[in-house]
Design an enzyme around this catalytic site. Sequence first.
Site, PDB file in Angstrom:
ATOM      1  N   GLY A   3       0.813  -1.200   0.000  1.00 53.99           N
ATOM      2  CA  GLY A   3       0.000   0.000   0.000  1.00 53.99           C
ATOM      3  C   GLY A   3       0.848   1.250   0.000  1.00 53.99           C
ATOM      4  N   GLY A   5       0.758   5.488   1.438  1.00 49.01           N
ATOM      5  CA  GLY A   5       0.104   6.494   2.252  1.00 49.01           C
ATOM      6  C   GLY A   5       0.870   7.796   2.244  1.00 49.01           C
ATOM      7  N   GLY A   8       4.732   7.211   2.836  1.00 55.16           N
ATOM      8  CA  GLY A   8       5.488   6.590   1.761  1.00 55.16           C
ATOM      9  C   GLY A   8       4.820   5.306   1.318  1.00 55.16           C
ATOM     10  CG  ASP A 128      -4.124   8.977  12.835  1.00 53.67           C
ATOM     11  OD1 ASP A 128      -5.319   9.325  12.731  1.00 53.67           O
ATOM     12  OD2 ASP A 128      -3.430   8.679  11.854  1.00 53.67           O
TER      13      ASP A 128
END
Length: 301
Positions: A3, A5, A8, A128
């Site tokens: 993936g 984001g 990076g 987060d």
Amino acid sequence: MLGKGGFGTVFAVDEGRLGALGHSGKVAVKRMDDGNMQGVHQLQNEIDILALCRHEHLLPLLGFCLEAEARCLVYPLMAGGTLEDALSSSAATPLTWKARVRILSATARALLFLHTPSGAKGVILHRDVKSANILLDHHLNAKLSDVGLALLNPRQKANLWGTKVIGFPNWASERSALIAFNECASADGLPTCIPHQVIGHLSDEVTGTIGYLDPIYMASGMYTTMADAYAMGITMLVSFTGVDAVCAMRTCNEMLEAPSRAYEYADARAEWPNDETCTRLAQIIQVMMTSDRLLMASEDL
């Protein structure tokens, strides 16, 4: 490639390719994009935080590289993906309600660990918490990840802020919902308590993910352990309903006002039992997100 984001790109590396790390399984390498100066700060912050933290439900750091051309972090590969993916309607096998409660319990243990000063580690605000930052292995064991935005309050600062216990009537204990999730004493594994620590950090910069942001933090700029707890409450709501955070908040106001109606909003794919289990979980979510509780916390800072 697993993936990509804001930090990076994340790659999977086969077992044995990075044997010097002493890890027997596959690993995930999160490589920072070139020229990403904000990513440099997050990378260093993640190294600093995880150097202080070891917990069974916190994703461990196996290694890192700080050379400019190959800045990266290395973790164990969590083959089950994220909780967000597992809750998606496109998931091949829906998570059962018991699996969801177990995942939330594990996440709460990790968050409680971050919030609790011990040894050289002060209070750590994750900043987060969300379903996308909860990683699962093949057996659906959960680990809280991505502490790049986390903030460490040295123990001396934690003592300066102090700890405030906020009581609510008709609840079995003053101990936090996070502690109760850790205990999982009842048959269904659901807690009956509320968060109580208020440790904070004032900043002009809003940090976090839309849908999970505490309204009091948004209004005041003060990020507290209560804001982490609010995000945990949203994560519980998302896990209970099976919809994303923004949609859940838009559609579940009635449930939060009347927890006895919780079963009407439960994700049918999870086969939640039509009994007090749903009501109890809705009550916990309600208390973790209630504006009155957040207002009390902000006034006590």
